[in-house]
Design a protein around this motif. Structure first.
Motif, mmCIF file in Angstrom:
data_model
loop_
_atom_site.group_PDB
_atom_site.id
_atom_site.type_symbol
_atom_site.label_atom_id
_atom_site.label_comp_id
_atom_site.label_asym_id
_atom_site.label_seq_id
_atom_site.Cartn_x
_atom_site.Cartn_y
_atom_site.Cartn_z
ATOM 1 N N ARG A 54 4.870 -31.603 20.310
ATOM 2 C CA ARG A 54 5.704 -32.765 21.515
ATOM 3 C C ARG A 54 4.471 -33.345 22.445
ATOM 4 O O ARG A 54 4.208 -33.983 22.819
ATOM 5 C CB ARG A 54 7.046 -31.942 22.105
ATOM 6 N N ALA A 55 3.744 -32.263 22.921
ATOM 7 C CA ALA A 55 2.596 -32.457 23.610
ATOM 8 C C ALA A 55 1.687 -33.118 22.680
ATOM 9 O O ALA A 55 0.831 -34.152 23.486
ATOM 10 C CB ALA A 55 1.717 -31.031 23.796
ATOM 11 N N ALA A 56 1.738 -33.878 21.154
ATOM 12 C CA ALA A 56 0.309 -35.173 21.004
ATOM 13 C C ALA A 56 1.322 -35.662 21.121
ATOM 14 O O ALA A 56 0.794 -36.284 20.266
ATOM 15 C CB ALA A 56 0.396 -33.932 19.512
ATOM 16 N N GLY A 57 2.888 -35.831 21.096
ATOM 17 C CA GLY A 57 3.181 -37.282 21.536
ATOM 18 C C GLY A 57 4.568 -37.754 20.290
ATOM 19 O O GLY A 57 5.374 -38.779 21.414
ATOM 20 N N VAL A 58 4.795 -36.703 19.669
ATOM 21 C CA VAL A 58 6.158 -36.864 18.871
ATOM 22 C C VAL A 58 7.350 -36.455 19.832
ATOM 23 O O VAL A 58 7.739 -35.480 20.651
ATOM 24 C CB VAL A 58 5.985 -35.816 18.020
ATOM 25 N N SER A 59 8.201 -37.420 19.795
ATOM 26 C CA SER A 59 9.674 -36.953 20.141
ATOM 27 C C SER A 59 10.510 -36.218 19.248
ATOM 28 O O SER A 59 11.700 -35.014 20.373
ATOM 29 C CB SER A 59 10.635 -38.280 20.422
ATOM 30 N N VAL A 79 7.565 -33.654 11.021
ATOM 31 C CA VAL A 79 8.066 -32.392 10.509
ATOM 32 C C VAL A 79 7.293 -31.634 9.488
ATOM 33 O O VAL A 79 6.736 -32.284 8.907
ATOM 34 C CB VAL A 79 9.456 -32.791 9.723
ATOM 35 N N GLY A 80 7.611 -29.879 9.511
ATOM 36 C CA GLY A 80 6.472 -29.765 8.330
ATOM 37 C C GLY A 80 6.836 -27.986 8.615
ATOM 38 O O GLY A 80 7.777 -28.012 9.593
ATOM 39 N N ASN A 81 6.150 -27.315 7.491
ATOM 40 C CA ASN A 81 6.640 -25.771 7.528
ATOM 41 C C ASN A 81 5.230 -24.967 8.986
ATOM 42 O O ASN A 81 4.478 -26.039 9.495
ATOM 43 C CB ASN A 81 6.748 -25.091 6.683
ATOM 44 N N ARG A 82 5.589 -23.612 8.361
ATOM 45 C CA ARG A 82 5.093 -22.750 10.174
ATOM 46 C C ARG A 82 3.721 -23.264 9.461
ATOM 47 O O ARG A 82 2.981 -23.627 10.790
ATOM 48 C CB ARG A 82 4.952 -21.361 9.571
ATOM 49 N N GLU A 83 2.924 -22.884 8.587
ATOM 50 C CA GLU A 83 1.703 -23.274 8.236
ATOM 51 C C GLU A 83 1.280 -24.527 8.005
ATOM 52 O O GLU A 83 -0.068 -25.112 8.955
ATOM 53 C CB GLU A 83 1.488 -22.978 6.311
ATOM 54 N N GLU A 84 1.939 -26.059 7.608
ATOM 55 C CA GLU A 84 1.087 -26.744 7.928
ATOM 56 C C GLU A 84 1.852 -27.389 9.084
ATOM 57 O O GLU A 84 0.576 -28.220 10.172
ATOM 58 C CB GLU A 84 2.833 -27.901 7.362
ATOM 59 N N CYS A 85 2.468 -26.668 10.415
ATOM 60 C CA CYS A 85 2.148 -27.295 11.813
ATOM 61 C C CYS A 85 0.928 -26.384 12.152
ATOM 62 O O CYS A 85 0.788 -27.047 13.278
ATOM 63 C CB CYS A 85 3.772 -26.879 12.682
ATOM 64 N N GLU A 86 0.654 -25.192 11.741
ATOM 65 C CA GLU A 86 -0.746 -24.533 12.004
ATOM 66 C C GLU A 86 -1.989 -25.544 11.580
ATOM 67 O O GLU A 86 -2.730 -25.929 12.775
ATOM 68 C CB GLU A 86 -1.038 -23.793 11.242
ATOM 69 N N VAL A 87 -1.912 -26.260 10.708
ATOM 70 C CA VAL A 87 -2.545 -26.727 10.279
ATOM 71 C C VAL A 87 -2.433 -28.435 11.234
ATOM 72 O O VAL A 87 -3.830 -28.398 11.657
ATOM 73 C CB VAL A 87 -2.206 -27.516 8.770
ATOM 74 N N ALA A 88 -1.750 -28.920 11.491
ATOM 75 C CA ALA A 88 -1.677 -29.825 12.855
ATOM 76 C C ALA A 88 -2.485 -30.052 13.929
ATOM 77 O O ALA A 88 -2.801 -30.873 14.760
ATOM 78 C CB ALA A 88 -0.152 -30.281 12.349
ATOM 79 N N VAL A 89 -1.704 -28.676 14.812
ATOM 80 C CA VAL A 89 -1.778 -28.254 15.905
ATOM 81 C C VAL A 89 -2.739 -27.283 16.555
ATOM 82 O O VAL A 89 -2.738 -26.831 17.216
ATOM 83 C CB VAL A 89 -0.484 -28.760 17.019
ATOM 84 N N GLY A 90 -3.131 -26.573 15.392
ATOM 85 C CA GLY A 90 -3.666 -24.967 15.697
ATOM 86 C C GLY A 90 -3.105 -23.951 15.331
ATOM 87 O O GLY A 90 -1.287 -24.504 15.569
#
Length: 310
Positions: free
Chosen positions: A211-216, A187-198
């Motif tokens: 989801r592609a990184a493995g989370v349900s 769970v995160g905001n748009r900036e945090e998601c970008e840091v996590a997955v690009g």
């Protein structure tokens, strides 16, 4: 598991810290506030963290217990002081934070050998944050806890990216990539998601990348645009609940506690997102974070307000 401290909030709104005359003292730290929020719904909650051997550490312990959260896993550092965090309040969307966590916060000194891995495995929900990955020994402890869980039950990673704790977004991304395969919810905001997955073009693409990184279950918070969630049943997007923002800093923690409550209750994803949105709106309308965490009845009333507006 993760950050804790004392939040020092100004009693005057719309002025810089240099002009503030009085402050209030509150329990702080995102994962600790999530535990408080979950406890408000009657959930049994505990927090794994550390404080200093000082008066602020005593305040934190007393506050945790006072909110009905188990402090059995709160350690004490004899060398590091309990951190404090100041904020400025410029509603509706500007809340600068000033972290005093030097030379290092005790919650970043959690060590793998100190963990109760059996307790971590047995918890119905285990919640960790990206901040816990920013320094050793907390980084190794966080990863050890996630590995011990083995994706059992519900394991949540709060993407919670704070630039001041990292050398660069890429450094954070490298460690988040190691954590994501061990978690079931991100769970995160748009900036945090970008840091996590690009970088991604849309919230839906960010959720798909998680989801592609493995989370349900991937949850992408969009502030005034609401929230988007993606799981095996598909994508849902719900609007925000109406609120006159006073202090937006605790809204995400209220959202997190409500998310945990809904997951444990077995609600469908849309109901969880609407409930969590409403809980976040309630806290955004108050000065404090921990003190303002709502009960289920209060959230249901806020949901009715939202339905009336729609």
């Amino acid at each position: 598991m993760g950050r804790v401290g004392v939040d020092i909030y100004p009693q005057q709104v719309g002025v810089g810290l240099e002009d503030v005359e009085t402050f209030g003292k509150f329990l702080g730290g995102s994962p600790t506030n999530v535990a408080v929020a979950a406890a408000r719904y009657g959930r049994r909650a505990a927090v794994i963290t550390k404080v200093g051997a000082d008066p602020f550490g005593k305040f934190v312990r007393n506050a945790i217990r006072g909110y009905g959260v188990d402090d059995s896993f709160v350690g004490t550092s004899e060398e590091l002081p309990t951190p404090v965090t100041f904020c400025e309040i410029f509603p509706p969307d500007d809340f600068p934070l000033y972290f005093y966590r030097l030379p290092k916060a005790p919650d970043l000194d959690i060590r793998a050998a100190e963990l109760d891995l059996d307790g971590i495995r047995e918890a119905s929900v285990f919640w960790v944050t990206v901040t816990g990955l920013c320094q050793e020994p907390s980084r190794s402890a966080t990863l050890a806890a996630l590995e011990a869980r083995g994706r059992s039950g519900i394991t949540v990673l709060d993407l919670d990216y704070r630039p001041m704790f990292w050398d660069s977004p890429q450094a954070a991304r490298d460690w988040v990539k190691l954590a994501l395969p061990h978690v079931t919810v991100a769970v995160g905001n748009r900036e945090e998601c970008e840091v996590a997955v690009g970088a991604t073009d849309t919230p839906a693409e960010a959720a798909q990348a998680l989801r592609a990184a493995g989370v349900s279950l991937a949850v992408v918070k969009q502030g005034p645009k609401g929230v988007l969630a993606l799981d095996d049943s598909g994508q849902v997007e719900v609007p925000p609940a109406p609120v006159n923002v006073v202090n937006g800093l605790g809204a995400g923690d209220a959202f997190g506690g409500a998310l945990v409550h809904g997951l444990l209750a077995g609600w469908d994803t849309e109901r969880i997102m609407r409930f969590a949105n409403a809980a976040g709106a309630i806290v955004a309308g108050e000065l404090a974070c921990s003190d303002a965490m709502p009960t289920e009845g209060e959230v249901e009333r806020k949901l009715q307000e939202a339905r009336d507006v729609e």
